[in-house]
Enzyme design. Structure first.
Site, PDB file in Angstrom:
ATOM      1  N   ARG A   1       1.732   0.604   4.903  1.00  0.00           N
ATOM      2  CA  ARG A   1       1.072   1.061   5.891  1.00  0.00           C
ATOM      3  C   ARG A   1       1.080  -0.006   7.153  1.00  0.00           C
ATOM      4  NH1 ARG A   1       1.719   5.470   4.695  1.00  0.00           N
ATOM      5  NH2 ARG A   1       0.370   7.039   4.022  1.00  0.00           N
TER       6      ARG A   1
ATOM      7  N   HIS B   1       8.359   6.082  10.725  1.00  0.00           N
ATOM      8  CA  HIS B   1       7.925   6.430   9.489  1.00  0.00           C
ATOM      9  C   HIS B   1       8.706   7.502   8.663  1.00  0.00           C
ATOM     10  CE1 HIS B   1       3.621   6.550   7.555  1.00  0.00           C
ATOM     11  NE2 HIS B   1       4.573   7.085   6.169  1.00  0.00           N
TER      12      HIS B   1
HETATM   13  P1  NDP Z   1       0.971   2.829  -6.002  1.00  0.00           P
HETATM   14  O1  NDP Z   1      -0.658   3.067  -6.107  1.00  0.00           O
HETATM   15  O2  NDP Z   1       1.950   3.285  -7.083  1.00  0.00           O
HETATM   16  O3  NDP Z   1       1.229   1.120  -6.013  1.00  0.00           O
HETATM   17  C1  NDP Z   1       0.539   0.540  -5.014  1.00  0.00           C
HETATM   18  C2  NDP Z   1       0.771  -0.945  -5.290  1.00  0.00           C
HETATM   19  O4  NDP Z   1       0.215  -1.972  -4.406  1.00  0.00           O
HETATM   20  C3  NDP Z   1       0.304  -1.518  -6.758  1.00  0.00           C
HETATM   21  O5  NDP Z   1       1.112  -2.398  -7.525  1.00  0.00           O
HETATM   22  C4  NDP Z   1      -1.005  -2.407  -6.352  1.00  0.00           C
HETATM   23  O6  NDP Z   1      -1.381  -3.216  -7.436  1.00  0.00           O
HETATM   24  C5  NDP Z   1      -0.527  -3.018  -5.020  1.00  0.00           C
HETATM   25  N1  NDP Z   1      -1.714  -3.464  -4.347  1.00  0.00           N
HETATM   26  C6  NDP Z   1      -2.705  -2.628  -3.958  1.00  0.00           C
HETATM   27  N2  NDP Z   1      -3.602  -3.316  -3.234  1.00  0.00           N
HETATM   28  C7  NDP Z   1      -3.340  -4.550  -3.428  1.00  0.00           C
HETATM   29  C8  NDP Z   1      -3.785  -5.873  -3.003  1.00  0.00           C
HETATM   30  N3  NDP Z   1      -4.876  -6.193  -2.567  1.00  0.00           N
HETATM   31  N4  NDP Z   1      -3.191  -7.057  -3.302  1.00  0.00           N
HETATM   32  C9  NDP Z   1      -1.908  -6.808  -4.047  1.00  0.00           C
HETATM   33  N5  NDP Z   1      -1.679  -5.812  -4.397  1.00  0.00           N
HETATM   34  C10 NDP Z   1      -2.049  -4.730  -4.055  1.00  0.00           C
HETATM   35  O7  NDP Z   1       1.449   3.128  -4.712  1.00  0.00           O
HETATM   36  P2  NDP Z   1       3.046   3.838  -4.214  1.00  0.00           P
HETATM   37  O8  NDP Z   1       3.935   2.446  -4.587  1.00  0.00           O
HETATM   38  O9  NDP Z   1       3.295   5.286  -4.714  1.00  0.00           O
HETATM   39  O10 NDP Z   1       2.761   3.718  -2.680  1.00  0.00           O
HETATM   40  C11 NDP Z   1       2.271   2.554  -1.907  1.00  0.00           C
HETATM   41  C12 NDP Z   1       2.122   3.047  -0.397  1.00  0.00           C
HETATM   42  O11 NDP Z   1       3.434   3.189   0.146  1.00  0.00           O
HETATM   43  C13 NDP Z   1       1.476   4.411  -0.339  1.00  0.00           C
HETATM   44  O12 NDP Z   1       0.222   4.017  -0.286  1.00  0.00           O
HETATM   45  C14 NDP Z   1       1.669   4.737   1.148  1.00  0.00           C
HETATM   46  O13 NDP Z   1       0.708   4.216   2.031  1.00  0.00           O
HETATM   47  C15 NDP Z   1       3.011   4.022   1.269  1.00  0.00           C
HETATM   48  N6  NDP Z   1       4.137   5.168   1.599  1.00  0.00           N
HETATM   49  C16 NDP Z   1       5.099   5.142   2.622  1.00  0.00           C
HETATM   50  C17 NDP Z   1       5.822   5.846   2.893  1.00  0.00           C
HETATM   51  C18 NDP Z   1       6.901   5.948   4.037  1.00  0.00           C
HETATM   52  O14 NDP Z   1       7.475   6.855   4.266  1.00  0.00           O
HETATM   53  N7  NDP Z   1       6.827   4.740   4.980  1.00  0.00           N
HETATM   54  C19 NDP Z   1       5.958   7.196   2.187  1.00  0.00           C
HETATM   55  C20 NDP Z   1       5.044   7.086   0.832  1.00  0.00           C
HETATM   56  C21 NDP Z   1       4.224   6.110   0.752  1.00  0.00           C
HETATM   57  P3  NDP Z   1      -1.867  -2.990  -8.764  1.00  0.00           P
HETATM   58  O15 NDP Z   1      -0.217  -2.687  -9.422  1.00  0.00           O
HETATM   59  O16 NDP Z   1      -2.441  -4.152  -9.370  1.00  0.00           O
HETATM   60  O17 NDP Z   1      -2.329  -1.682  -8.671  1.00  0.00           O
END
Ligand code: NDP
Length: 311
Positions: free
Chosen positions: A227, A275
């Protein structure tokens, strides 16, 4: 017990087409397209790419918002969404593969000096430059969820050194996994590339500010496919201008579409993509159907979001 589809996107799937795909799997279930006041009190589930103004407030019996995508930041932040309404997202298998490919493409562009050779070739000039070696290159992957986990594994499979970072500790074969805020600055100092696939949450918004950027390895490249609000864009530009960072590849921006007058468009060290790193949603129909059925049967939902954590 109706399902409402609310998409309203010109260049994407039409609600009527999605309804026609869903209907055979949900016989007898009323499926409405776009917000319809007359049907509002029948709707228990909304499948949507975002919550348009007034929609959450206009659905008094809403129990579930199914995001037709992966990022739920705007949905969980909607003040009109009652605390009891649950939020689910798609499991992004196809986007995970695509985002991993996107990150790899831009890492290889640097590793193999592709822009340099393209520019020289255009001028008919034969100029050698040493490529960088995979085995001596470290890629940091921020976020080790569905998408980041897959991205980290892909880089590790190609024999890059990979450091992963998440909020809570994770264990992934072949990845040096680190967790928590305190681990981040040190990790950044070790990485030649940092690929972020973090969600937008109160903890990640503005995380990459002037101070954190000073911890990045000199000459390193940041790739953001999570994001846009992760990065304070003015601070990024200052770090690039000061030659502390080698470059930035931004698939996401703090404001989308990126405004025409944003200096990011014209910055020589920045590549902006609109995006598009994760595009296809292969699980859309089965996931919507399955979560509707589970909601009706009182069973645990698939890919439910923790509204308090924001992802
Ligand atoms: P998930 O919920 O599966 O994974 C999120 C990861 O981020 C987890 O490992 C989580 O940690 C980590 N995380 C969250 N908050 C923190 C923090 N404060 N500090 C460190 N690590 C953190 O999400 P996805 O992998 O499915 O997707 C991630 C993001 O990708 C989506 O939320 C979306 O915004 C973006 N996205 C972008 C797209 C694009 O086209 N550019 C398409 C699809 C998604 P933990 O393992 O500990 O929970």
């Amino acid at each position: 017990m109706a399902l409402l589809l609310d998409i309203r996107q010109e260049n994407w799937m039409r609600e009527e087409d999605l309804r026609d795909e869903l209907a055979p799997h949900l016989p007898g279930v009323p499926i409405y397209c776009s917000f319809d006041e007359a049907a509002a009190d029948k709707v228990v589930m909304l499948a949507s790419i975002k919550l348009y103004p007034g929609v959450a407030a206009g659905l008094p019996n809403l129990q579930l918002v199914q995001k037709l995508g992966a990022g739920v930041d705007a949905i969980v932040a909607d003040p009109d969404l009652k605390p009891a309404v649950r939020v689910t997202r798609l499991k992004p298998d196809a986007p995970a593969r695509e985002i991993a490919e996107f990150c790899l493409a831009y890492v290889l562009r640097e590793q193999r000096n592709m822009l340099f050779h393209q520019a020289n070739a255009a001028m008919g000039q034969w100029v050698e430059r040493e490529p960088r070696e995979t085995l001596k290159t470290t890629v940091g992957v921020l976020g080790l969820g569905h998408i980041g986990g897959r991205t980290a594994k892909m880089f590790a499979g190609l024999e890059f050194n990979v450091i992963g970072w998440s909020r809570t500790p994770r264990q992934i074969d072949g990845i040096d996994c680190r967790a928590g805020d305190n681990a981040l600055p040190g990790m950044l100092g070790e990485c030649d590339y940092v690929a972020s696939i973090l969600p937008s949450t109160p903890q990640t918004r503005g995380l990459f500010d002037a101070e954190l950027l000073t911890h990045m390895k000199p000459g390193s490249v940041i790739i953001n496919a999570g994001r846009g609000d992760l990065i304070v864009e003015d601070d990024l530009i200052a770090a690039l201008d000061a030659d502390r960072l080698g470059g930035a590849v931004l698939d996401v921006a703090s404001e989308e579409p990126l405004p025409e007058d944003s200096p990011l468009w014209r910055h020589p060290k920045v590549t902006v993509t609109p995006h598009v790193s994760g595009w296809h949603l292969d699980s859309l129909v089965p996931d919507v159907v399955e979560n509707y059925k589970r909601l009706m049967d009182g069973k645990p939902l698939m890919n439910e979001v923790d509204r308090a954590a924001g992802y």
